[in-house]
Design an enzyme around this catalytic site. Sequence first.
Site, short mmCIF file in Angstrom:
data_model
loop_
_atom_site.label_atom_id
_atom_site.label_comp_id
_atom_site.label_asym_id
_atom_site.label_seq_id
_atom_site.Cartn_x
_atom_site.Cartn_y
_atom_site.Cartn_z
N ILE A 26 -11.13 1.90 -8.31
CA ILE A 26 -11.48 1.00 -7.21
C ILE A 26 -12.14 1.77 -6.08
O ILE A 26 -13.11 1.30 -5.47
CB ILE A 26 -10.22 0.27 -6.72
CG1 ILE A 26 -9.66 -0.63 -7.83
CG2 ILE A 26 -10.53 -0.57 -5.48
CD1 ILE A 26 -8.29 -1.20 -7.54
N TYR A 63 7.46 1.53 -9.57
CA TYR A 63 6.11 1.45 -9.01
C TYR A 63 6.03 0.33 -7.99
O TYR A 63 5.58 0.52 -6.84
CB TYR A 63 5.09 1.22 -10.13
CG TYR A 63 3.74 0.74 -9.65
CD1 TYR A 63 2.92 1.56 -8.88
CD2 TYR A 63 3.28 -0.54 -9.95
CE1 TYR A 63 1.69 1.12 -8.42
CE2 TYR A 63 2.05 -0.99 -9.49
CZ TYR A 63 1.26 -0.16 -8.73
OH TYR A 63 0.04 -0.61 -8.28
N LYS A 81 5.43 0.35 -3.74
CA LYS A 81 4.35 -0.37 -3.06
C LYS A 81 4.91 -1.35 -2.03
O LYS A 81 4.34 -1.53 -0.94
CB LYS A 81 3.46 -1.08 -4.08
CG LYS A 81 2.77 -0.15 -5.06
CD LYS A 81 1.90 0.89 -4.36
CE LYS A 81 0.57 0.35 -3.94
NZ LYS A 81 -0.32 1.40 -3.39
#
Length: 354
Positions: free
Chosen positions: A13, A153, A157
Site C-alpha cells: 500500500i 494482530y 491494531k
Amino acid sequence: MRTALVTGSSGFIGYHLCQRLLEDGFRVIGIDNLSDYYDVGLKRRRQAMLLQSPGFSVINQSIETEGFLGEVFERERPDVVVHLAAQAGVRHSLTDPRSYLCSNMRGTFELLEAARATKPAHMLLASTSSVYGANETMPYSETDRTDHQMSFYAATKKATECMAHSYAHLYDLPATMFRFFTVYGPWGRPDMALFKFTKAILNGEPIDVYNHGHMMRDFTYVTDLVQGIRLLIDVVPERPEEGVVPVEDSLSPVAPWRVVNIGNSQAIPLSEFISAIEEATGLQALRNPMNMQPGDVPATWADASLLHELTGYRPRTSLREGVQAFVDWYRDYYDIAGWPGTSLNSGDLRRISG
C-alpha cells in the site's frame, strides 16, 4: 509544496500511496526497514521505482528505534503523516506475536511521541477490518463496538487506535484511523490470497480453501484504497464543540480523532474470487478444502457511507477488473512464458517459486 511522511513506503500500500502523492505534487519522505517478512527483492523494486522521482527520498530504518522518528520529524517538519508500517498478517501473528508487539505498538508509540513534539497538520494511521473481530452484524460500521478481537494482530491494531485517540485528546493532534478491507492489486504481498492462489494455479498446484469455501470478503482494489486515503488527508478532524457529534459520525466527542472504513461495500464469496482468478489466468484451480484457521473470521463487509459523506467518494473497481490487473502484473513481473493455459517449463516454475 506540502511534505508527506509515509511509514512503510516500500510496502504494497505504501508504494501505491507514495506514487499517488508524488503525482499530486507532494514532497514525500519514505521510511521502511525492508523487513524480511516476505521477499525483500519485491520491496527493493518498489523502492527503486519511487526513487526515480526527484520528489521522493527514503530512510531504511525501523520505526521502533527509540528517538529515530523524533529526529526525522524535527528535521523534515512533515505537514502530513501516513502511518502504514506494521507487521501484517493474521496467521503469522499466531507464530511470532512478539514482532507485532514491537512493530505495531512500539512503532506507533514512537510515531506519536515524535508527532507530539513536532505537530503535523494531520496524521492518518492504518488500522484493519480485523478489529471488528467477533461482531456478527454486517456491514461493519465505524460506530460499532470493537471489543472482541480474534487474533493478536487485530488486538495490536485496536491498541494503536486507542493510543492515537489518547494523543489526539491530550495534545490536540488531528488523527484519522482508516480501517481497510482485504486490499489486493498489482505489487501485492506474496502472503496474501490473490498472490498465493495465482502462483499455485499457474504451477498446477492446489490452493488451500479455508472453511471449505464458506468465506466472504470485502475485496478492495489498492488504487481505490489509495484514493480514499488521499481524499481523507484533506478532511482534518476537529475537536467537536461541547462534545456534540452527528449520530453516524465516528468523530470522538473529546478529541480531533475519527475512524473511517475504506472498503468496496460488497461481501464477495470466496468461490467468486477464485473464479475471477481462473478467468484471468485461463486455468482451473485445484481446490484443497480446509477447516477455518484460528484467528480468522468467516466474513467481512464494510459500511463505507462515512467515507462517502466526508469525501464524496465510493470505491468503484470491480473484482474482475482488479484481479485481471493483478494477474497481468504478475505475468509481467515474473516474465512467465506459456500464457495462458499452456504448460510452463521448469525455468518458469523456478521464477514463480522464487
